[in-house]
Design a protein around this motif. Structure first.
Motif, PDB file in Angstrom:
ATOM      1  N   ILE A   1      20.682  27.297  49.959  1.00 14.34           N
ATOM      2  CA  ILE A   1      19.804  26.570  50.883  1.00 14.34           C
ATOM      3  C   ILE A   1      20.124  25.085  50.786  1.00 14.34           C
ATOM      4  CG2 ILE A   1      17.416  26.031  51.498  1.00 14.34           C
ATOM      5  CD1 ILE A   1      16.600  28.655  50.130  1.00 14.34           C
ATOM      6  N   SER A   2      20.677  24.540  51.855  1.00 19.02           N
ATOM      7  CA  SER A   2      21.023  23.112  51.888  1.00 19.02           C
ATOM      8  C   SER A   2      21.433  22.741  53.304  1.00 19.02           C
ATOM      9  CB  SER A   2      22.180  22.805  50.928  1.00 19.02           C
ATOM     10  OG  SER A   2      22.538  21.437  51.000  1.00 19.02           O
ATOM     11  N   PRO A   3      21.024  21.558  53.786  1.00 18.02           N
ATOM     12  CA  PRO A   3      21.454  21.137  55.128  1.00 18.02           C
ATOM     13  C   PRO A   3      22.938  20.798  55.198  1.00 18.02           C
ATOM     14  CG  PRO A   3      20.167  19.412  54.064  1.00 18.02           C
ATOM     15  CD  PRO A   3      20.074  20.622  53.184  1.00 18.02           C
ATOM     16  N   ARG A   4      23.549  20.543  54.048  1.00 18.02           N
ATOM     17  CA  ARG A   4      24.980  20.193  54.022  1.00 18.02           C
ATOM     18  C   ARG A   4      25.635  20.805  52.795  1.00 18.02           C
ATOM     19  NH1 ARG A   4      22.034  16.566  51.662  1.00 18.02           N
ATOM     20  NH2 ARG A   4      21.113  15.899  53.610  1.00 18.02           N
ATOM     21  N   LEU A   5      26.960  20.976  52.869  1.00 17.67           N
ATOM     22  CA  LEU A   5      27.723  21.555  51.767  1.00 17.67           C
ATOM     23  C   LEU A   5      28.978  20.744  51.521  1.00 17.67           C
ATOM     24  CD1 LEU A   5      27.669  25.348  52.807  1.00 17.67           C
ATOM     25  CD2 LEU A   5      26.147  24.229  51.166  1.00 17.67           C
ATOM     26  N   THR A   6      29.524  20.849  50.315  1.00 14.83           N
ATOM     27  CA  THR A   6      30.831  20.269  50.042  1.00 14.83           C
ATOM     28  C   THR A   6      31.892  21.061  50.817  1.00 14.83           C
ATOM     29  OG1 THR A   6      31.297  21.711  48.154  1.00 14.83           O
ATOM     30  CG2 THR A   6      30.119  19.639  47.697  1.00 14.83           C
ATOM     31  N   GLY A   7      33.095  20.504  50.892  1.00 15.77           N
ATOM     32  CA  GLY A   7      34.187  21.176  51.601  1.00 15.77           C
ATOM     33  C   GLY A   7      34.446  22.595  51.109  1.00 15.77           C
ATOM     34  N   PRO A   8      34.653  22.780  49.790  1.00 15.15           N
ATOM     35  CA  PRO A   8      34.887  24.141  49.289  1.00 15.15           C
ATOM     36  C   PRO A   8      33.724  25.093  49.569  1.00 15.15           C
ATOM     37  CG  PRO A   8      35.603  22.539  47.675  1.00 15.15           C
ATOM     38  CD  PRO A   8      34.895  21.765  48.751  1.00 15.15           C
ATOM     39  N   MET A   9      32.485  24.582  49.482  1.00 15.77           N
ATOM     40  CA  MET A   9      31.337  25.445  49.755  1.00 15.77           C
ATOM     41  C   MET A   9      31.294  25.848  51.228  1.00 15.77           C
ATOM     42  SD  MET A   9      28.267  23.842  47.397  1.00 15.77           S
ATOM     43  CE  MET A   9      27.113  25.177  47.760  1.00 15.77           C
ATOM     44  N   GLU A  10      31.651  24.933  52.127  1.00 13.52           N
ATOM     45  CA  GLU A  10      31.708  25.278  53.543  1.00 13.52           C
ATOM     46  C   GLU A  10      32.724  26.390  53.781  1.00 13.52           C
ATOM     47  OE1 GLU A  10      32.299  22.236  56.376  1.00 13.52           O
ATOM     48  OE2 GLU A  10      30.443  21.146  55.879  1.00 13.52           O
ATOM     49  N   LYS A  11      33.856  26.301  53.087  1.00 10.73           N
ATOM     50  CA  LYS A  11      34.895  27.321  53.222  1.00 10.73           C
ATOM     51  C   LYS A  11      34.371  28.679  52.753  1.00 10.73           C
ATOM     52  CE  LYS A  11      39.677  28.300  51.761  1.00 10.73           C
ATOM     53  NZ  LYS A  11      39.418  29.535  50.994  1.00 10.73           N
ATOM     54  N   TRP A  12      33.672  28.698  51.627  1.00  9.99           N
ATOM     55  CA  TRP A  12      33.103  29.952  51.118  1.00  9.99           C
ATOM     56  C   TRP A  12      32.065  30.498  52.086  1.00  9.99           C
ATOM     57  CZ3 TRP A  12      32.224  27.268  45.789  1.00  9.99           C
ATOM     58  CH2 TRP A  12      33.448  27.207  45.100  1.00  9.99           C
ATOM     59  N   ALA A  13      31.294  29.594  52.703  1.00  6.48           N
ATOM     60  CA  ALA A  13      30.277  30.034  53.660  1.00  6.48           C
ATOM     61  C   ALA A  13      30.927  30.678  54.880  1.00  6.48           C
ATOM     62  CB  ALA A  13      29.394  28.854  54.077  1.00  6.48           C
ATOM     63  N   VAL A  14      31.992  30.058  55.390  1.00  5.85           N
ATOM     64  CA  VAL A  14      32.727  30.613  56.532  1.00  5.85           C
ATOM     65  C   VAL A  14      33.303  31.987  56.189  1.00  5.85           C
ATOM     66  CG1 VAL A  14      34.780  30.326  57.992  1.00  5.85           C
ATOM     67  CG2 VAL A  14      33.255  28.378  57.578  1.00  5.85           C
ATOM     68  N   GLU A  15      33.731  32.137  54.948  1.00  8.70           N
ATOM     69  CA  GLU A  15      34.281  33.415  54.478  1.00  8.70           C
ATOM     70  C   GLU A  15      33.177  34.421  54.159  1.00  8.70           C
ATOM     71  OE1 GLU A  15      38.268  31.455  52.331  1.00  8.70           O
ATOM     72  OE2 GLU A  15      36.532  32.077  51.129  1.00  8.70           O
TER      73      GLU A  15
END
Length: 219
Positions: free
Chosen positions: A43-57
């Protein structure tokens, strides 16, 4: 000083873990949880780059907003890595009411469990805690253990795991088997694995438990 009782959690893929935050501390903790196949919601309005990648995956479920009361429903554990205002207090109160494990990082009063400083080598996990007295000492000890416990423990422990059934089949007497296990651990096998001398390691094992037992690990 906190009185702590160390445990190791498993089957995190079967239980919901909630992580609040999207900064670099959240990234580190997310990586550790994903390595253990945790069923994770972030739960977060924003993520770090690697976390965004994991979320997309779709490696975890991303709730793209700030925490709201009720977000912990059905959770087994919650970790707060990043917060503003009174979120730490709100999360802690909800977790306590729901009987959920809760850790607000760097906020001991709002935790009912803490993390140790971890060294992991395959199946080997070493966790170090100073019960909150000196976290920097735990870090230094972890750095020391990372040097002392090298990657040789990975193939060594895999080999020991593969030996379990052949050993049980060949040596049904528990005391006899236990003595042989200690002989393996106290032998020079680890040194051989450290040098990547696998043939030498298997030869030592064969001398201790028998060549037929070792051969069964390759079947």
């Amino acid at each position: 000083m906190m009185e702590v009782y160390p445990i190791y959690l498993n089957r995190l893929d079967k239980k919901k873990t909630v992580l609040i935050g999207g900064d670099h501390e959240a990234e580190r903790k997310t990586g550790e949880l994903l390595e253990r196949n945790a069923r994770l919601t972030v739960i977060s309005p924003r993520l770090t780059g690697p976390m965004e990648k994991w979320a997309v995956e779709t490696r975890f479920n991303w709730v793209q907003r700030t925490y709201r009361t009720g977000d912990l429903k059905g959770a087994f554990m919650v970790i707060v890595a990043e917060f503003e205002g009174t979120v730490n207090e709100q999360v802690y109160q909800e977790a306590e009411q729901e009987g959920i494990l809760v850790n607000v990082m760097d906020d001991i009063p709002h935790c009912n469990f803490t993390f140790g400083s971890i060294v992991k080598r395959g199946p080997l996990t070493l966790s170090i805690s100073t019960s909150g007295a000196a976290p920097t000492l735990a870090v230094r000890l972890r750095e020391r253990f990372e040097k002392e416990f090298g990657e040789e423990y990975v193939p060594f422990l895999q080999f020991m795991q593969d030996l379990r059934k052949p050993m049980a089949d060949t040596y049904p007497d528990f005391d006899k088997r236990k003595d042989l296990w200690y002989s393996l651990v106290d032998s020079g096998m680890l040194t051989c694995f450290r040098k990547q001398d696998y043939e030498g390691a298997y030869k030592i094992a064969s001398e201790i438990v028998g060549e037929e037992v070792v051969q069964k690990t390759f079947e």
